[in-house]
Structures are given as C-alpha cells and as structure tokens.
Design a protein around this motif. Structure first.
Motif, PDB file in Angstrom:
ATOM      1  N   PHE A 174      -8.440  -9.245  11.773  1.00  0.00           N
ATOM      2  CA  PHE A 174      -7.796  -8.156  12.510  1.00  0.00           C
ATOM      3  C   PHE A 174      -6.766  -7.425  11.652  1.00  0.00           C
ATOM      4  CE2 PHE A 174      -9.152 -10.124  16.645  1.00  0.00           C
ATOM      5  CZ  PHE A 174      -9.810  -8.996  17.126  1.00  0.00           C
ATOM      6  N   LEU A 175      -5.960  -8.161  10.907  1.00  0.00           N
ATOM      7  CA  LEU A 175      -4.956  -7.499  10.080  1.00  0.00           C
ATOM      8  C   LEU A 175      -5.602  -6.634   9.006  1.00  0.00           C
ATOM      9  CD1 LEU A 175      -2.232 -10.276   9.594  1.00  0.00           C
ATOM     10  CD2 LEU A 175      -2.108  -8.233  11.028  1.00  0.00           C
ATOM     11  N   TRP A 176      -6.665  -7.147   8.388  1.00  0.00           N
ATOM     12  CA  TRP A 176      -7.316  -6.376   7.336  1.00  0.00           C
ATOM     13  C   TRP A 176      -8.033  -5.149   7.904  1.00  0.00           C
ATOM     14  CZ3 TRP A 176      -5.803  -5.620   2.923  1.00  0.00           C
ATOM     15  CH2 TRP A 176      -6.606  -5.191   1.874  1.00  0.00           C
ATOM     16  N   CYS A 177      -8.694  -5.317   9.048  1.00  0.00           N
ATOM     17  CA  CYS A 177      -9.357  -4.165   9.683  1.00  0.00           C
ATOM     18  C   CYS A 177      -8.329  -3.114  10.123  1.00  0.00           C
ATOM     19  CB  CYS A 177     -10.178  -4.620  10.887  1.00  0.00           C
ATOM     20  SG  CYS A 177     -11.696  -5.494  10.449  1.00  0.00           S
ATOM     21  N   LEU A 178      -7.222  -3.570  10.673  1.00  0.00           N
ATOM     22  CA  LEU A 178      -6.163  -2.642  11.081  1.00  0.00           C
ATOM     23  C   LEU A 178      -5.673  -1.830   9.889  1.00  0.00           C
ATOM     24  CD1 LEU A 178      -4.074  -1.690  13.255  1.00  0.00           C
ATOM     25  CD2 LEU A 178      -2.603  -3.564  12.461  1.00  0.00           C
ATOM     26  N   TYR A 179      -5.509  -2.499   8.767  1.00  0.00           N
ATOM     27  CA  TYR A 179      -4.977  -1.834   7.579  1.00  0.00           C
ATOM     28  C   TYR A 179      -5.972  -0.830   6.996  1.00  0.00           C
ATOM     29  CZ  TYR A 179      -2.846  -1.203   2.983  1.00  0.00           C
ATOM     30  OH  TYR A 179      -2.282  -0.660   1.858  1.00  0.00           O
ATOM     31  N   ILE A 180      -7.231  -1.272   6.777  1.00  0.00           N
ATOM     32  CA  ILE A 180      -8.167  -0.395   6.053  1.00  0.00           C
ATOM     33  C   ILE A 180      -8.860   0.634   6.944  1.00  0.00           C
ATOM     34  CG2 ILE A 180      -8.556  -2.044   4.200  1.00  0.00           C
ATOM     35  CD1 ILE A 180     -11.216  -2.782   5.467  1.00  0.00           C
ATOM     36  N   TYR A 181      -9.045   0.316   8.231  1.00  0.00           N
ATOM     37  CA  TYR A 181      -9.778   1.235   9.101  1.00  0.00           C
ATOM     38  C   TYR A 181      -8.883   2.161   9.915  1.00  0.00           C
ATOM     39  CZ  TYR A 181     -13.722  -1.899   8.107  1.00  0.00           C
ATOM     40  OH  TYR A 181     -14.685  -2.657   7.498  1.00  0.00           O
ATOM     41  N   TYR A 182      -7.608   1.786  10.090  1.00  0.00           N
ATOM     42  CA  TYR A 182      -6.724   2.592  10.926  1.00  0.00           C
ATOM     43  C   TYR A 182      -5.485   3.079  10.173  1.00  0.00           C
ATOM     44  CZ  TYR A 182      -9.838   1.000  14.554  1.00  0.00           C
ATOM     45  OH  TYR A 182     -10.960   0.760  15.291  1.00  0.00           O
ATOM     46  N   LEU A 183      -4.697   2.165   9.615  1.00  0.00           N
ATOM     47  CA  LEU A 183      -3.488   2.596   8.909  1.00  0.00           C
ATOM     48  C   LEU A 183      -3.817   3.372   7.640  1.00  0.00           C
ATOM     49  CD1 LEU A 183      -1.221  -0.577   9.287  1.00  0.00           C
ATOM     50  CD2 LEU A 183      -1.327   1.465  10.740  1.00  0.00           C
ATOM     51  N   LYS A 184      -4.899   2.995   6.946  1.00  0.00           N
ATOM     52  CA  LYS A 184      -5.324   3.682   5.726  1.00  0.00           C
ATOM     53  C   LYS A 184      -6.697   4.325   5.910  1.00  0.00           C
ATOM     54  CE  LYS A 184      -1.843   2.672   2.974  1.00  0.00           C
ATOM     55  NZ  LYS A 184      -1.026   3.715   2.310  1.00  0.00           N
ATOM     56  N   ARG A 185      -6.923   4.883   7.076  1.00  0.00           N
ATOM     57  CA  ARG A 185      -8.218   5.479   7.399  1.00  0.00           C
ATOM     58  C   ARG A 185      -8.581   6.571   6.387  1.00  0.00           C
ATOM     59  NH1 ARG A 185     -11.066   5.092  12.104  1.00  0.00           N
ATOM     60  NH2 ARG A 185     -12.606   6.701  12.537  1.00  0.00           N
ATOM     61  N   ASN A 186      -9.803   6.487   5.883  1.00  0.00           N
ATOM     62  CA  ASN A 186     -10.350   7.436   4.889  1.00  0.00           C
ATOM     63  C   ASN A 186      -9.695   7.331   3.513  1.00  0.00           C
ATOM     64  OD1 ASN A 186     -12.131   8.506   6.803  1.00  0.00           O
ATOM     65  ND2 ASN A 186     -10.652  10.049   7.463  1.00  0.00           N
ATOM     66  N   VAL A 187      -8.819   6.353   3.303  1.00  0.00           N
ATOM     67  CA  VAL A 187      -8.213   6.158   1.987  1.00  0.00           C
ATOM     68  C   VAL A 187      -9.081   5.223   1.154  1.00  0.00           C
ATOM     69  CG1 VAL A 187      -6.219   5.276   0.730  1.00  0.00           C
ATOM     70  CG2 VAL A 187      -5.883   6.581   2.842  1.00  0.00           C
ATOM     71  N   TYR A 188      -9.369   4.042   1.697  1.00  0.00           N
ATOM     72  CA  TYR A 188     -10.173   3.050   0.973  1.00  0.00           C
ATOM     73  C   TYR A 188     -11.649   3.115   1.339  1.00  0.00           C
ATOM     74  CZ  TYR A 188      -5.668   0.960  -0.195  1.00  0.00           C
ATOM     75  OH  TYR A 188      -4.402   0.745  -0.660  1.00  0.00           O
ATOM     76  N   VAL A 189     -11.928   3.406   2.602  1.00  0.00           N
ATOM     77  CA  VAL A 189     -13.307   3.410   3.096  1.00  0.00           C
ATOM     78  C   VAL A 189     -13.576   4.762   3.749  1.00  0.00           C
ATOM     79  CG1 VAL A 189     -14.981   2.275   4.603  1.00  0.00           C
ATOM     80  CG2 VAL A 189     -13.177   0.927   3.521  1.00  0.00           C
ATOM     81  N   PRO A 190     -14.614   5.496   3.315  1.00  0.00           N
ATOM     82  CA  PRO A 190     -14.936   6.775   3.959  1.00  0.00           C
ATOM     83  C   PRO A 190     -15.246   6.583   5.434  1.00  0.00           C
ATOM     84  CG  PRO A 190     -16.211   6.456   1.943  1.00  0.00           C
ATOM     85  CD  PRO A 190     -15.531   5.165   2.228  1.00  0.00           C
ATOM     86  N   LYS A 191     -15.016   7.637   6.214  1.00  0.00           N
ATOM     87  CA  LYS A 191     -15.197   7.539   7.663  1.00  0.00           C
ATOM     88  C   LYS A 191     -16.603   7.092   8.037  1.00  0.00           C
ATOM     89  CE  LYS A 191     -14.511  10.144  11.938  1.00  0.00           C
ATOM     90  NZ  LYS A 191     -14.131  11.457  12.520  1.00  0.00           N
ATOM     91  N   ASP A 192     -17.614   7.583   7.296  1.00  0.00           N
ATOM     92  CA  ASP A 192     -18.996   7.229   7.646  1.00  0.00           C
ATOM     93  C   ASP A 192     -19.368   5.817   7.199  1.00  0.00           C
ATOM     94  OD1 ASP A 192     -19.062   7.653   4.942  1.00  0.00           O
ATOM     95  OD2 ASP A 192     -20.703   9.109   4.972  1.00  0.00           O
ATOM     96  N   ALA A 193     -18.455   5.132   6.504  1.00  0.00           N
ATOM     97  CA  ALA A 193     -18.718   3.748   6.076  1.00  0.00           C
ATOM     98  C   ALA A 193     -17.987   2.727   6.942  1.00  0.00           C
ATOM     99  CB  ALA A 193     -18.323   3.565   4.617  1.00  0.00           C
TER     100      ALA A 193
END
Length: 275
Positions: A58-77
């Motif tokens: 949960f912490l990692w998903c929160l960070y990469i998918y929401y707090l850093k959205r489109n920074v590390y992982v493109p939206k379509d990924a």
C-alpha cells in the motif's frame, strides 16, 4: 551436529520472545496462549507476513501511483484496482502456506538440525560477515536455478509458475504482484534460504529477517521502475523477465544471469527501441 541443550534453549527463548512481541500486541492472550509452540510461531509468522505484505504494498502503490503519478510510471502503465485486488486475493490464499516455511525452519533450528547460531558474539563480527556473504551467494545461486527450472520444466511452469506470469505487461504488474504465486511456487523459490542453514553457519535472527524481507524485495521488483543501481536485479530487469519469460531469472543481483547467459539489460533494450 546437535547443539547442547542449554544453547538450544536460547534459540527457543528467542522465538518465544518474537511470538510474544507480535501476538501479545495484536491478539487477546486467550486466543494464542493455549497453542503449542509450533503453532504460535506459525501464527506470528502469518500475521507478520500479512502485515508486511499490505504495509509495503500500500505504501509503495500510494507513492508511485498517486503521490508521484506520471513521474515514475506513465498513466497507461498503472494497473487497475481490479488487477491489484486479484493479486492480493492470490497472495492471501497462499500466505498461510508461505509462512509454514519460516515456521519449519525455526523448528529445525530449535532442534539443532542446522548450523544456525543465536548470538553474533558467539563467532565475532568478521566471521559473521563472511558467513552472511556465503549465505547470500548460496541463496542467489539457489533462487536463480529454482526460478529457471520453474520455467524450463513444463509441468512446473504450467501448474505452478504460470499463476504468477499472467502479469506480463506493465499495466498488470504492481507491488502486490510480488507474492501472487501458487503457494508451492512461492515456497520453492524461498527454499534456498532454508537449505543454506544446513551448509553455512547463519545468525538466526538475520535468517528470519532476510526471509521476511523477501516480501519487501518482491514488491519492489514488480513496480516496473528501473532503478539503475548496478549490479542490482531491480524492477527494470524483472519487467523484462515478465515480458520475455526467458531472461533475468536472478534475485538480488545480475551476476547469475550474467554467468549463465540469460541477462537482458533494460537500458540496451531501450536503446534498441529508440534506434
């Protein structure tokens, strides 16, 4: 060689101490106090493994998918919530079985069947580091070949490892996929940690920590983010494994894949695409 009774008692006291920390903090004593020592250990491992899986995921998903959205992982990924819930479901079905492995390893340690020792002071820091290095090399070698054979032996792949490989694109991989295995598959890939105990003198607490850190490590290598920390076998390498099925079987480092000619570098792949 069997250890003397007083030394084995130290190991039992250590596991009892860990049982008390987890079980006393989270459950009424009447629920677990009547259980045999082995089942207390399994319950502690089950609760600890489950908490570690959810907290790290949960912490990692929160960070990469929401707090850093489109920074590390493109939206379509970004995987869908449905895909992540399926991964959680598969992992939770397997968790009671996964946590039998550390419980069995503790039982063997407590009975003096392994080369485990209780205190670093028994051998000194220099030997501790030498033995830890040997332990990690053996684990790296063992997991590489166990993982590779789960691909190469067709019945093992079909009936065990294929459960994990339905996640074969960036938008289906997530930190929660890290433990989404058939129970026997997950156990087989962790077995080198236990076999090493019979070959290398190993600090008991270090062994337990490393076994449970697998949950954190596997969450990390399924996030599709290439960390570019040589020679770490990070998510960039492991994402290639999920798309080609024939490369990057290694665990913590690239060394085994390099030695056995199965390494595929994500930066070289990216360069070919751009070229």
């Amino acid at each position: 060689m069997m250890r003397d009774a007083d030394y084995l008692k130290l190991l039992v006291e250590e596991t009892s101490f860990y049982n008390d920390i987890v079980l006393r903090s989270l459950l009424p004593e009447s629920w677990w106090a009547p259980l045999p020592h082995f089942l207390r250990g399994w319950l502690r491992n089950y609760i600890g493994g489950t908490l570690l899986y959810f907290i790290s995921g949960f912490l990692w998903c929160l960070y990469i998918y929401y707090l850093k959205r489109n920074v590390y992982v493109p939206k379509d990924a970004i995987p869908s919530n449905k895909a992540m819930l399926l991964q959680i479901y598969v992992a939770m079905k397997a968790m009671p079985w996964y946590t039998l492995l550390p419980t069995l390893s503790e039982h063997m340690i407590e009975n003096g069947w392994t080369k485990c020792f209780s205190r670093i002071s028994d051998i000194g820091w220099l030997l501790y580091l030498v033995y830890l290095s040997a332990y990690l090399v053996f684990v790296e070698f063992g997991i590489y070949w166990m993982h590779r054979e789960l691909h190469d032996i067709k019945p093992l792949y079909k009936y065990l490892h294929a459960t994990h490989h339905i996640y074969n694109k960036q938008n289906t991989l997530s930190p929660f996929a890290g433990l989404a295995f058939h129970p026997l598959d997950g156990i087989l890939q962790a077995v080198p940690h236990v076999i090493a105990l019979f070959l290398v003198p190993t600090h008991f607490t270090t062994h337990i920590i490393l076994l449970f850190m697998e949950a954190v490590w596997t969450a990390n290598i399924h996030d599709c983010i290439h960390g570019k920390i040589w020679p770490v076998m990070g998510a960039g390498y492991h994402t290639i494994h999920h798309t080609t099925y024939r490369h990057n079987y290694g665990h913590y480092t690239i060394w085994m894949d390099w030695m056995f000619s199965t390494l595929r570098d994500p930066e070289e792949d990216e360069g070919k695409k751009l070229g």
